[in-house]
Design an enzyme around this catalytic site. Sequence first.
Site, PDB file in Angstrom:
ATOM      1  N   ARG A 104      77.278  98.901  -2.388  1.00 52.20           N
ATOM      2  CA  ARG A 104      77.426  98.259  -3.661  1.00 52.20           C
ATOM      3  C   ARG A 104      78.033  98.770  -4.568  1.00 52.20           C
ATOM      4  O   ARG A 104      77.999  99.976  -4.800  1.00 52.20           O
ATOM      5  CB  ARG A 104      75.984  98.103  -4.171  1.00 52.20           C
ATOM      6  CG  ARG A 104      74.722  97.334  -3.579  1.00 52.20           C
ATOM      7  CD  ARG A 104      73.484  96.969  -4.206  1.00 52.20           C
ATOM      8  NE  ARG A 104      73.238  98.118  -5.175  1.00 52.20           N
ATOM      9  CZ  ARG A 104      72.013  97.951  -6.235  1.00 52.20           C
ATOM     10  NH1 ARG A 104      71.483  96.895  -6.180  1.00 52.20           N
ATOM     11  NH2 ARG A 104      71.425  98.843  -6.546  1.00 52.20           N
ATOM     12  N   THR A 108      79.577  96.523 -10.388  1.00 52.66           N
ATOM     13  CA  THR A 108      79.356  94.857 -10.323  1.00 52.66           C
ATOM     14  C   THR A 108      78.081  94.674  -9.523  1.00 52.66           C
ATOM     15  O   THR A 108      77.562  93.646  -9.512  1.00 52.66           O
ATOM     16  CB  THR A 108      80.443  94.412  -9.808  1.00 52.66           C
ATOM     17  OG1 THR A 108      80.652  95.021  -8.299  1.00 52.66           O
ATOM     18  CG2 THR A 108      81.921  94.561 -10.366  1.00 52.66           C
ATOM     19  N   ASP A 200      67.404 105.911  -4.474  1.00 55.49           N
ATOM     20  CA  ASP A 200      68.526 105.258  -3.499  1.00 55.49           C
ATOM     21  C   ASP A 200      68.135 105.643  -2.239  1.00 55.49           C
ATOM     22  O   ASP A 200      68.085 107.010  -1.822  1.00 55.49           O
ATOM     23  CB  ASP A 200      69.689 106.121  -4.086  1.00 55.49           C
ATOM     24  CG  ASP A 200      70.967 105.540  -3.518  1.00 55.49           C
ATOM     25  OD1 ASP A 200      72.080 105.073  -4.216  1.00 55.49           O
ATOM     26  OD2 ASP A 200      71.062 105.595  -2.117  1.00 55.49           O
ATOM     27  N   ASP A 203      70.756 108.029  -0.427  1.00 51.42           N
ATOM     28  CA  ASP A 203      70.853 109.349  -0.637  1.00 51.42           C
ATOM     29  C   ASP A 203      69.609 110.004  -0.343  1.00 51.42           C
ATOM     30  O   ASP A 203      69.680 111.153  -0.068  1.00 51.42           O
ATOM     31  CB  ASP A 203      70.875 109.486  -2.343  1.00 51.42           C
ATOM     32  CG  ASP A 203      72.195 109.189  -2.686  1.00 51.42           C
ATOM     33  OD1 ASP A 203      73.337 109.212  -1.844  1.00 51.42           O
ATOM     34  OD2 ASP A 203      72.472 108.737  -4.145  1.00 51.42           O
TER      35      ASP A 203
HETATM   36  C1  PRP Z   1      71.472 100.141  -0.815  1.00 52.95           C
HETATM   37  C2  PRP Z   1      70.429  99.745   0.424  1.00 52.95           C
HETATM   38  C3  PRP Z   1      71.112  98.049   0.739  1.00 52.95           C
HETATM   39  C4  PRP Z   1      71.669  97.796  -0.922  1.00 52.95           C
HETATM   40  C5  PRP Z   1      70.537  96.927  -1.561  1.00 52.95           C
HETATM   41  O1  PRP Z   1      72.704 100.613  -0.315  1.00 52.95           O
HETATM   42  O2  PRP Z   1      70.498 100.486   1.418  1.00 52.95           O
HETATM   43  O3  PRP Z   1      72.094  98.181   1.392  1.00 52.95           O
HETATM   44  O4  PRP Z   1      71.427  98.959  -1.467  1.00 52.95           O
HETATM   45  O5  PRP Z   1      70.804  96.342  -2.663  1.00 52.95           O
HETATM   46  P1  PRP Z   1      71.244  95.014  -2.986  1.00 52.95           P
HETATM   47  O6  PRP Z   1      70.246  94.131  -2.511  1.00 52.95           O
HETATM   48  O7  PRP Z   1      71.522  94.848  -4.383  1.00 52.95           O
HETATM   49  O8  PRP Z   1      72.661  94.499  -2.134  1.00 52.95           O
HETATM   50  P2  PRP Z   1      73.888 101.310  -1.093  1.00 52.95           P
HETATM   51  O9  PRP Z   1      74.856 100.094  -1.549  1.00 52.95           O
HETATM   52  O10 PRP Z   1      73.474 102.193  -1.904  1.00 52.95           O
HETATM   53  O11 PRP Z   1      74.769 101.892   0.077  1.00 52.95           O
HETATM   54  P3  PRP Z   1      74.271 103.254   0.916  1.00 52.95           P
HETATM   55  O12 PRP Z   1      73.158 103.004   1.923  1.00 52.95           O
HETATM   56  O13 PRP Z   1      75.633 103.579   1.687  1.00 52.95           O
HETATM   57  O14 PRP Z   1      74.003 104.210   0.031  1.00 52.95           O
HETATM   58  N1  URA Z   2      69.628 100.167  -3.299  1.00 50.73           N
HETATM   59  C1  URA Z   2      68.655 101.292  -3.377  1.00 50.73           C
HETATM   60  O1  URA Z   2      68.910 102.197  -2.545  1.00 50.73           O
HETATM   61  N2  URA Z   2      67.636 101.453  -3.931  1.00 50.73           N
HETATM   62  C2  URA Z   2      67.497 100.245  -4.832  1.00 50.73           C
HETATM   63  O2  URA Z   2      66.227 100.538  -5.614  1.00 50.73           O
HETATM   64  C3  URA Z   2      68.223  99.520  -4.963  1.00 50.73           C
HETATM   65  C4  URA Z   2      69.231  99.314  -4.013  1.00 50.73           C
END
Ligand code: PRP
Ligand code: URA
Length: 209
Positions: A104, A108, A200, A203
């Site tokens: 994400r 945005t 997150d 993380d």
């Molecule tokens: C997190 C999570 C989802 C997304 C959900 O990933 O694992 O993929 O956010 O959010 P949304 O429903 O608003 O799209 P992130 O973008 O943090 O990536 P990462 O797993 O690489 O940390």
């Molecule tokens: N992605 C995450 O990892 N946590 C949240 O709460 C929302 C999006």
Amino acid sequence: MAKVHVFDHPLIQHKVTIIRKVTTGTREFRQLVDEVAMLMAYEVTRDLPLEDVEIETPICKTIQKQISGKKLGLVPILRAGLGMVDGMLKMIPTAKVGHIGLYRDHDTLQPVEYFVKLPSDVEEREFIVVDPMLATGGSAIVAIQSLKNRGAKNIKFMCLIAAPEGVETLKEAHPDVDIFVAVLDEKLNEIGYIIPGLGDAGDRLFGTK
Ligand code: PRP
Ligand code: URA
């Protein structure tokens, strides 16, 4: 219209409570995500078709049931979806695994796709897309569209924690995709994080930040 299945099993609720705690470290977090994914696999595969098979026990020949050649594919959304793969493979060890990489954009909140690798016979498989978090729904929507663009016809989505906003958006975008949620939370905060959520997921799973 998509069906939304929210799990109410005490084991799942108990484990998700520990996963949420700010004091839960990476090792325990990983272990529990794995365990919850394994428990959820049981319900997500409930409608798999069965067929009769003749086998021989030490006592006699008998007709029993086996899963009828359904080809399953798991698709974790990178990164955090990776944490759910091993747990599911313990229950469905013959499933193939595809990967869709999305993050994400922090400003945005729009998902950016950076990697796609799927089994070659996409059109013949039933896919289960996995990601611990369904927040705005953007990542799940783009991942599922990416699968559909490559020929997938039969898709389910499974997550640990969902915001109601994400569930509604995903249902609207992909009414043919059933949604499996361990726990449905209250809402999103102003920067797109789930309340109370777990922070997150990527993380916490990989110890980054
Ligand atoms: C997190 C999570 C989802 C997304 C959900 O990933 O694992 O993929 O956010 O959010 P949304 O429903 O608003 O799209 P992130 O973008 O943090 O990536 P990462 O797993 O690489 O940390
Ligand atoms: N992605 C995450 O990892 N946590 C949240 O709460 C929302 C999006």
